[in-house]
Design an enzyme around this catalytic site. Sequence first.
Site, PDB file in Angstrom:
ATOM      1  N   GLU A 200       0.531  -1.267   0.052  1.00 51.29           N
ATOM      2  CA  GLU A 200       0.152  -0.018  -0.116  1.00 51.29           C
ATOM      3  C   GLU A 200       1.119   1.075   0.350  1.00 51.29           C
ATOM      4  O   GLU A 200       1.943   1.434  -0.310  1.00 51.29           O
ATOM      5  CB  GLU A 200      -0.670  -0.033   0.902  1.00 51.29           C
ATOM      6  CG  GLU A 200      -1.750  -0.822   1.081  1.00 51.29           C
ATOM      7  CD  GLU A 200      -2.737  -0.755   2.657  1.00 51.29           C
ATOM      8  OE1 GLU A 200      -2.633  -0.345   3.238  1.00 51.29           O
ATOM      9  OE2 GLU A 200      -3.495  -1.262   2.486  1.00 51.29           O
ATOM     10  N   ARG A 292     -15.151  -8.210  17.347  1.00 50.21           N
ATOM     11  CA  ARG A 292     -14.953  -9.146  18.130  1.00 50.21           C
ATOM     12  C   ARG A 292     -15.601  -7.381  19.101  1.00 50.21           C
ATOM     13  O   ARG A 292     -15.503  -6.400  17.793  1.00 50.21           O
ATOM     14  CB  ARG A 292     -14.003  -9.717  18.947  1.00 50.21           C
ATOM     15  CG  ARG A 292     -12.971  -7.959  18.478  1.00 50.21           C
ATOM     16  CD  ARG A 292     -11.710  -8.597  19.683  1.00 50.21           C
ATOM     17  NE  ARG A 292     -10.574  -7.320  19.574  1.00 50.21           N
ATOM     18  CZ  ARG A 292      -9.886  -6.987  18.151  1.00 50.21           C
ATOM     19  NH1 ARG A 292      -9.867  -7.681  17.570  1.00 50.21           N
ATOM     20  NH2 ARG A 292      -9.257  -6.120  18.799  1.00 50.21           N
TER      21      ARG A 292
HETATM   22  C1  MV4 Z   1      -0.641   2.118   7.721  1.00 45.40           C
HETATM   23  C2  MV4 Z   1       0.113   2.807   7.843  1.00 45.40           C
HETATM   24  C3  MV4 Z   1       0.550   4.207   7.344  1.00 45.40           C
HETATM   25  N1  MV4 Z   1       0.289   3.462   5.894  1.00 45.40           N
HETATM   26  N2  MV4 Z   1      -1.118   1.678   6.642  1.00 45.40           N
HETATM   27  C4  MV4 Z   1      -0.491  -0.343  11.842  1.00 45.40           C
HETATM   28  C5  MV4 Z   1      -0.782  -1.740  12.568  1.00 45.40           C
HETATM   29  C6  MV4 Z   1      -2.021  -1.703  11.329  1.00 45.40           C
HETATM   30  N3  MV4 Z   1      -3.189  -2.256  11.359  1.00 45.40           N
HETATM   31  C7  MV4 Z   1      -1.363  -0.916   9.776  1.00 45.40           C
HETATM   32  N4  MV4 Z   1      -0.952   0.150  10.767  1.00 45.40           N
HETATM   33  C8  MV4 Z   1      -1.257   0.909   9.624  1.00 45.40           C
HETATM   34  N5  MV4 Z   1      -1.231   1.258   8.453  1.00 45.40           N
HETATM   35  C9  MV4 Z   1      -0.708   2.515   5.601  1.00 45.40           C
HETATM   36  N6  MV4 Z   1      -0.456   2.117   4.052  1.00 45.40           N
HETATM   37  C10 MV4 Z   1       0.636   2.997   9.110  1.00 45.40           C
HETATM   38  C11 MV4 Z   1       0.078   2.229  10.498  1.00 45.40           C
HETATM   39  C12 MV4 Z   1       0.490   2.121  11.790  1.00 45.40           C
HETATM   40  C13 MV4 Z   1      -0.964   2.682  12.520  1.00 45.40           C
HETATM   41  C14 MV4 Z   1      -2.115   2.249  12.488  1.00 45.40           C
HETATM   42  C15 MV4 Z   1      -3.201   2.757  13.183  1.00 45.40           C
HETATM   43  C16 MV4 Z   1      -2.588   3.015  14.944  1.00 45.40           C
HETATM   44  C17 MV4 Z   1      -0.767   3.207  14.885  1.00 45.40           C
HETATM   45  C18 MV4 Z   1      -0.036   3.295  14.137  1.00 45.40           C
HETATM   46  C19 MV4 Z   1       1.365   2.919  13.968  1.00 45.40           C
HETATM   47  C20 MV4 Z   1       2.262   2.945  13.283  1.00 45.40           C
HETATM   48  C21 MV4 Z   1       1.335   2.498  11.701  1.00 45.40           C
END
Ligand code: MV4
Length: 445
Positions: A200, A292
Site C-alpha cells: 500500500e 469482536r
Molecule cells: C498503515 C499505516 C500507514 N499507511 N498503512 C498499523 C497496524 C495495522 N493495523 C496497520 N497499521 C498501519 N497501517 C498505510 N498504508 C500506518 C499504520 C500504523 C498505525 C495505524 C494505526 C494506529 C497506529 C499505527 C502505528 C504505526 C503504524
Amino acid sequence: MFKKILIANRGEIALRVIRTCREMGIKTIAVYSTADKDSLHVKFANEAVCIGKPQSADSYLNIPHIMAAAEITNADAIHPGYGFLAENAKFSQICMDHGIKFIGPTPDMINKMGDKITAKDTMIKAGVPVIPGGKGLLGSVKEAKTLAKEVGYPVILKATAGGGGKGMRVVWEESEMEKAYTTARTEAGASFKNDGVYMEKFVEEPRHIEFQIAGDRYGTVAHLSERDCSIQRRHQKLVEESPSPFMTPELREKMGEAAIKAASAINYESVGTIEFLVDKYSNFYFMEMNTRIQVEHCVTEEVINFDLIKEQIKIAMGEPISGRNYDPQMHAIECRINAEDPYNDFRPSAGKITVLHQPGGHGVRIDSHAYAGYVIPPYYDSMIGKLIAVAQTREEAINTMYRALSEYIIEGVKTTIPFHLQLMQNENFRKGNFTTKFLESFKMV
Ligand code: MV4
C-alpha cells in the site's frame, strides 16, 4: 432465550460480561486456568470450571477443554470476550456444530475479514475507500519494485494474515525493497503460518479512528459513533476517546456511512468495529475490521449511554436492532492501567497488588478485576483495569481523568498511572493535536 452463558475469557472483560448477564437475568459460567483460581471472574460467576494449566494454549485457547466445560454445565451460549478465541473462525464453527450459540459473528464473517486482501477486495467492491496500492499478493521482489514505482514511495508492506503491526515494513526508496520484502515475508510466515504480503501507499502521520457498528440477522446495520485510538505505543493502545477531537458532524456522517457499507458487505451480525486511517486532509481509508467486542468499547457506552454487551447478547438471541445511528452526547476518555513500568520502556511488572485504592465520584468508571492482595499472573496481558472519565466537554473529561488518576493508588507493582498523569497535562494532547506518531516523541519526566 439464553438461560446460561459460558464466558471463555478472564480478567476485566469476563467481569464486564458477568455484570450485564446478571442484569439480564442470565446465569454465567466462568472458566479459569489454575493461575486464575483466585480471580474475581471465578468468584462472581454462578458456576466456575477449571480448564487447565496457566499457559493460554492449555486453557483459554484450548477449544476441547472449553467445549467440555460448556457441555457439562449445559451452557446455551459462549461469550468469547476479546483476544484468545474471539476471532477464531474454527471456534465459532465448533460452537455452531455443538448447538451452542457463539456470541459473535459466523466463521464465514470472521474469515472474510481475517484475510486482509480478501477484506480489502470486499471493500473495493462495496465502494468503501481503501488505501491505494497493489491488487493482491506480491509474487517477487521484482514485482514489488515495479508496483512501488507506480504507487509512489513511501510504501508499506503488510501481511495478509496480519493486523496489529506484525509483518509490516515501511519502504522509503527502492534500495530498501529487497531486505524489507524478505523480512516482511519471513516475519509473516513465522507469526501467522502464512507469508503472503501486499503493498500500500504509506500514509504518513495518520490518525486511527474507528467506528463501532452493530448488525443483526435481518440485515440491519447501524453505527454507534467513533473512537479515536491514535495514542498507541508499538501497536498497543494506551488511551482511547470518543468523540475524536478531529471529528466534525460532516465527516462523521461520511465515515459512519462507509462503516455501515463495510459491515453490510459481509452481512455482518453482532457488534464490531471498522478501523480507518485518516490523513491530515480528512481523507479516510478502511484499514481492518475487528469482529469482536473491543477493550475500548466502554468509551462508546459512556457517550451514547448504551450497553454494548447487552446489545451483542440480544443480537445473538435473534433480536432485531433499532437500526438508528448514535452520535456522541458526551465526551469520554479511557486510560488503560497496565502493570508496566512507564519509566522503564513499559516493561511488564507482574506480582502482588499490596495496596489498592480506586477513584470514584462524578464522571468516573472503572472496569477492573484487581483487588488488594490480587497476584497478577505473568502468563497473560498486563492490563489490570480501565479508567474511564465522562463529561460534557473534552476539556472537562481530561480534568476529571487527571483528578481520578491522582486518587488512584496501586502499590506492589509498577503501573501506567504516572504516564497517564503526564499525558493529561501535555499541551498537544489537551489541544487534540496528535497522530499515531505522538508517543514516539513523548518523554516521561
Ligand atoms: C498503515 C499505516 C500507514 N499507511 N498503512 C498499523 C497496524 C495495522 N493495523 C496497520 N497499521 C498501519 N497501517 C498505510 N498504508 C500506518 C499504520 C500504523 C498505525 C495505524 C494505526 C494506529 C497506529 C499505527 C502505528 C504505526 C503504524
